[in-house]
Every structure is written in C-alpha cells, then in structure tokens.
Design an enzyme around this catalytic site. Structure first.
Site, PDB file in Angstrom:
ATOM      1  N   CYS A  40       0.825  -1.209   0.000  1.00  0.00           N
ATOM      2  CA  CYS A  40       0.000   0.000   0.000  1.00  0.00           C
ATOM      3  C   CYS A  40       0.863   1.265   0.000  1.00  0.00           C
ATOM      4  O   CYS A  40       0.611   2.187  -0.788  1.00  0.00           O
ATOM      5  CB  CYS A  40      -0.962  -0.009   1.176  1.00  0.00           C
ATOM      6  SG  CYS A  40      -0.252  -0.546   2.727  1.00  0.00           S
TER       7      CYS A  40
HETATM    8  N1  LIG Z   1      -4.001  -4.436   5.154  1.00  0.00           N
HETATM    9  C1  LIG Z   1      -3.530  -3.743   4.131  1.00  0.00           C
HETATM   10  O1  LIG Z   1      -3.772  -2.539   4.005  1.00  0.00           O
HETATM   11  C2  LIG Z   1      -2.671  -4.426   3.090  1.00  0.00           C
HETATM   12  C3  LIG Z   1      -2.351  -3.707   1.934  1.00  0.00           C
HETATM   13  C4  LIG Z   1      -1.558  -4.316   0.954  1.00  0.00           C
HETATM   14  C5  LIG Z   1      -1.112  -5.613   1.142  1.00  0.00           C
HETATM   15  N2  LIG Z   1      -1.438  -6.276   2.285  1.00  0.00           N
HETATM   16  C6  LIG Z   1      -0.945  -7.650   2.407  1.00  0.00           C
HETATM   17  O2  LIG Z   1      -2.025  -8.530   2.117  1.00  0.00           O
HETATM   18  C7  LIG Z   1      -1.928  -9.713   2.918  1.00  0.00           C
HETATM   19  C8  LIG Z   1      -3.211  -9.844   3.741  1.00  0.00           C
HETATM   20  O3  LIG Z   1      -3.324  -8.688   4.558  1.00  0.00           O
HETATM   21  P1  LIG Z   1      -4.544  -8.457   5.547  1.00  0.00           P
HETATM   22  O4  LIG Z   1      -4.384  -7.079   6.066  1.00  0.00           O
HETATM   23  O5  LIG Z   1      -5.811  -8.855   4.876  1.00  0.00           O
HETATM   24  O6  LIG Z   1      -4.194  -9.528   6.701  1.00  0.00           O
HETATM   25  P2  LIG Z   1      -5.116 -10.107   7.853  1.00  0.00           P
HETATM   26  O7  LIG Z   1      -6.273  -9.191   8.072  1.00  0.00           O
HETATM   27  O8  LIG Z   1      -4.220 -10.408   8.993  1.00  0.00           O
HETATM   28  O9  LIG Z   1      -5.663 -11.494   7.231  1.00  0.00           O
HETATM   29  C9  LIG Z   1      -4.798 -12.578   7.008  1.00  0.00           C
HETATM   30  C10 LIG Z   1      -5.557 -13.742   6.356  1.00  0.00           C
HETATM   31  O10 LIG Z   1      -4.630 -14.830   6.189  1.00  0.00           O
HETATM   32  C11 LIG Z   1      -5.153 -16.012   6.828  1.00  0.00           C
HETATM   33  N3  LIG Z   1      -4.012 -16.760   7.387  1.00  0.00           N
HETATM   34  C12 LIG Z   1      -3.131 -16.324   8.316  1.00  0.00           C
HETATM   35  N4  LIG Z   1      -2.175 -17.258   8.535  1.00  0.00           N
HETATM   36  C13 LIG Z   1      -2.485 -18.310   7.714  1.00  0.00           C
HETATM   37  C14 LIG Z   1      -1.869 -19.576   7.474  1.00  0.00           C
HETATM   38  N5  LIG Z   1      -0.776 -19.957   8.116  1.00  0.00           N
HETATM   39  N6  LIG Z   1      -2.454 -20.400   6.552  1.00  0.00           N
HETATM   40  C15 LIG Z   1      -3.582 -20.036   5.901  1.00  0.00           C
HETATM   41  N7  LIG Z   1      -4.205 -18.841   6.112  1.00  0.00           N
HETATM   42  C16 LIG Z   1      -3.661 -17.996   6.997  1.00  0.00           C
HETATM   43  C17 LIG Z   1      -6.101 -15.493   7.887  1.00  0.00           C
HETATM   44  O11 LIG Z   1      -7.077 -16.501   8.109  1.00  0.00           O
HETATM   45  P3  LIG Z   1      -7.512 -17.075   9.549  1.00  0.00           P
HETATM   46  O12 LIG Z   1      -8.972 -16.733   9.641  1.00  0.00           O
HETATM   47  O13 LIG Z   1      -7.276 -18.523   9.461  1.00  0.00           O
HETATM   48  O14 LIG Z   1      -6.671 -16.395  10.573  1.00  0.00           O
HETATM   49  C18 LIG Z   1      -6.704 -14.277   7.189  1.00  0.00           C
HETATM   50  O15 LIG Z   1      -7.731 -14.687   6.301  1.00  0.00           O
HETATM   51  C19 LIG Z   1      -0.674  -9.533   3.805  1.00  0.00           C
HETATM   52  O16 LIG Z   1       0.400 -10.185   3.210  1.00  0.00           O
HETATM   53  C20 LIG Z   1      -0.478  -8.023   3.810  1.00  0.00           C
HETATM   54  O17 LIG Z   1       0.860  -7.655   4.018  1.00  0.00           O
HETATM   55  C21 LIG Z   1      -2.221  -5.722   3.248  1.00  0.00           C
END
Ligand SMILES: NC(=O)c1ccc[n+]([C@@H]2O[C@H](COP(=O)([O-])OP(=O)(O)OC[C@H]3O[C@@H](n4cnc5c(N)ncnc54)[C@H](OP(=O)(O)O)[C@@H]3O)[C@@H](O)[C@H]2O)c1
Length: 347
Positions: free
Chosen positions: A151
């Site tokens: 982001c």
């Molecule tokens: N947030 C932002 O603004 C943003 C922007 C750009 C990129 N990103 C990137 O996008 C990705 C997701 O971000 P997010 O903010 O959506 O993260 P998040 O809210 O922490 O969600 C993480 C997801 O991954 C799943 N997960 C975690 N550990 C896992 C594992 N070992 N095996 C399978 N599933 C697993 C979780 O499912 P459970 O229900 O099982 O926990 C949840 O669905 C990250 O890599 C982040 O760096 C985020």
C-alpha cells in the site's frame, strides 16, 4: 463468460474487501473462500457488511480442491505463508494474484535480507510481475503470477512517477513521509492497534527500516536506471483506512507548480484510476474511501527548489484489493475498470 475465482485468506481485511468488490463484478463469481480459523462459518458471520451479498462458507486451504473449482486465485495471506500456496496453484495451471510481499521483489537476496527467510520458489519469483498497472500494464496482461504492490509503495510510486519519468526529480534526494490507517496492519490482534493505544495519537514506526522500502527502490531504480537514495518514514494514524504519502524531491531544473501538474497530467493521460488535482489543490484520504483511485497534488517550492507531491489512496482498495482486481481484469482480458468504478463513501 463468467470466470470463477477463489479468495484465499478471505477472513482478513484485504480478503473481506476482495469479497465486497467482487460481489459487484459482472464477469466473475467467487466459488471458494478460505480461512483456517473460521472454516465452516458463513462469510456474513465474519463480515456482517456482506450479509445478502456473499453466500459462501469458509473452508480450509486445500489447493487441490480449490484449483479444480477456480480459474484464478487471490492470495490474501501473510508474507512467507503465501509463497507455497502460490507455487501450488501455479503448478496446477492457475493464475495467481498475490497480495502479500512474497512475489514483489525480483532479487531473492533482497527478499531474504528484508523478510528474514530464504525465498522457497526462486524460479517462480523470476516469472512474477510487479502489479502496478500504471508501470507494468503490458507485462501484467500476460502474467501467470502477479505480486500485488504494497500500500505505501502504491502511493509513493504513483506520486513519484511523473517526476522521475520527466527527470525533474533528483533520484538521490527522495523522501517519502507517509501515514497509514490502522487496517494497514491487518486484522490480527496486537497491542499497538488496540483502541486506547492507536486512537487520538500519531506515531512514526520502523524509521529507516520498513519492509516496503526495497520495493520502492527496486521500481525507482528500474525506472531511472540509476541508484536511488530514498528515505521512507511510515506513521500510524487513528483512522480506519487510507494512505497519505507526502513526497519531497530536489528539482533538477527550475519548475513551477503549474508545470509539475502538467507533467503529471501528461503522465496519467488515459489512466482510469489516477487523478491529478489542479495546482493549489491537495488530496484527502477521506474522499477516496472505498475507491480504487489514487489522487495526486503537486507543488514546486521555489525557496528550496523542491517538488512536494501528496498522493492519497485507500490502502484496502488501490493499495490492495482494488488493485488486485484491476490486475485480475488485465490478466483475464477484461476491461481494466470492470467492477471498480463505483464512487466511494463520504464522510
Ligand atoms: N491491510 C492492508 O492494508 C494491506 C495492503 C496491501 C497488502 N497487504 C498484504 O495482504 C496480505 C493480507 O493482509 P490483511 O491485512 O488482509 O491480513 P489479515 O487481516 O491479517 O488477514 C490474514 C488472512 O490470512 C489467513 N491466514 C493467516 N495465517 C495463515 C496460514 N498460516 N495459513 C492459511 N491462512 C492464513 C487469515 O485466516 P484465519 O482466519 O485462518 O486467521 C486471514 O484470512 C498480507 O500479506 C499483507 O501484508 C495488506
């Protein structure tokens, strides 16, 4: 034709935003959504805003099963977790858009240095395309695997691109001072993001060492063909969503604010998701919530001979899920803007 897509990691903030945006996309249908901890639960239990729009149950990640059901897979998993899943889907002939950092850095040594683990799929890393359509649109169209940008880098690179392309900014002089809303940290629980800790305060973090720095450097060096000297300081601010990047660069020649705005308008002519503001106007993240837009305001400071560029996005949309859908549209040969043109919500 309606394409079938899956959202892996569909219980987090970016996964939820993918589900929200895909529910209004006319050419795709979400056929599977995964979560380990919420397997068996209905999507609406985890995202009440999706009640009536998404009728699916979460399931555990099983690449074999999901690859049979879907044509393209979004990975919204934490970095380090995404790379094996990407390899599993790629091996089964599926297109992948990875929202994590696992396929953004071309050099596996740089990945290892910043993410403190060796990359386990170096061959695949070489094939991945950095998913910023405003720079890599042609390569994205034919990519099997896209590493969706971070982001902060999305806002910083879109803000810098006009100056670098027209060579009016000295690549040795760049400063990106950026603020993020709390959803940027994901949905997992951690003390700095509890309401009393995050609300009503502002703090810098990871000064001099945030993991988004190397992807900014990678893309700027590729654009300019020179080494870059970039300082990046991120801040956490008490809002749900949004990134505001204020960018400083020494001018390589005298320029007015009107000239900078003209260069930016020329750079982004025909770009559906970048809006250049008239001289004197600056963007506010609040006006972009829920949109796939990046809005840019530019100023030439005569006293210091510096350009100041302010770029704003919604971190969950142009900074994550919206850009991922923009990439999907390109990869599937759909109109790039499909499903992404609804206005945002205000206030
Ligand atoms: N947030 C932002 O603004 C943003 C922007 C750009 C990129 N990103 C990137 O996008 C990705 C997701 O971000 P997010 O903010 O959506 O993260 P998040 O809210 O922490 O969600 C993480 C997801 O991954 C799943 N997960 C975690 N550990 C896992 C594992 N070992 N095996 C399978 N599933 C697993 C979780 O499912 P459970 O229900 O099982 O926990 C949840 O669905 C990250 O890599 C982040 O760096 C985020």
């Amino acid at each position: 034709m309606v394409y079938r897509v899956a959202v892996v990691g569909g219980s987090g903030y970016t996964g939820g935003e993918l589900l929200r945006l895909l529910a209004g996309h006319p050419s795709v249908r979400v056929v599977a959504v995964t979560s380990e901890r919420s397997a068996g639960r209905r999507v609406e239990e985890v995202f009440p805003n999706l009640r009536g729009s998404v009728e699916l149950l979460y399931e555990p990640l099983d690449p074999e099963r999901i690859a049979k059901a879907a044509d393209l897979v979004f990975l919204a998993l934490p970095h380090k977790e995404a790379m094996d899943a990407a390899a599993a889907f790629h091996a089964r002939g599926k297109k992948v858009v990875d929202l994590s950092a696992d396929f953004r850095l071309r050099d596996p040594r740089v990945y290892e240095e910043w993410y403190e683990t060796p990359h386990r799929h170096v061959d695949l890393l070489k094939q991945a395309v950095y998913g910023l359509p405003e720079i890599h649109r042609r390569a994205i169209r034919s990519a099997a695997l896209v590493g969706n940008p971070g982001c902060y880098p999305t806002a910083a690179l879109l803000g810098l691109l006009p100056l670098l392309k027209h060579r009016v900014a000295d690549p040795q002089s760049l400063i990106v001072d950026a603020k993020s809303g709390v959803t940027g940290a994901g949905r997992g629980l951690a003390l700095p993001y509890h309401f009393p800790e995050a609300h009503d305060g502002v703090a810098a973090y990871k000064v001099g060492g945030h993991r988004h720095l190397p992807e900014m450097v990678q893309e700027i060096e590729a654009l300019t063909g020179t080494r870059v000297n970039l300082t990046f300081t991120p801040h956490l601010v008490p809002m749900d969503r949004g990134i505001l990047a204020t960018i400083y660069a020494a001018l390589t020649r005298p320029c007015t604010t009107a000239e900078l705005a003209d260069l930016a308008r020329e750079t982004y002519a025909g770009e559906p998701f970048v809006q250049v503001l008239p001289p004197g106007e600056l963007p506010n993240v609040k006006h972009l919530r829920g949109t796939n837009l990046c809005r840019i305001g530019l100023h030439a400071e005569q006293r210091t001979h510096r350009a100041i560029v302010v770029a704003a996005i919604d971190n969950l949309v142009k900074g994550a899920a919206g850009q991922a859908i923009q990439n999907m549209n390109l990869m599937l040969g759909l109109e790039e803007t499909t499903g992404l043109l609804a206005p945002g919500f205000f206030p």
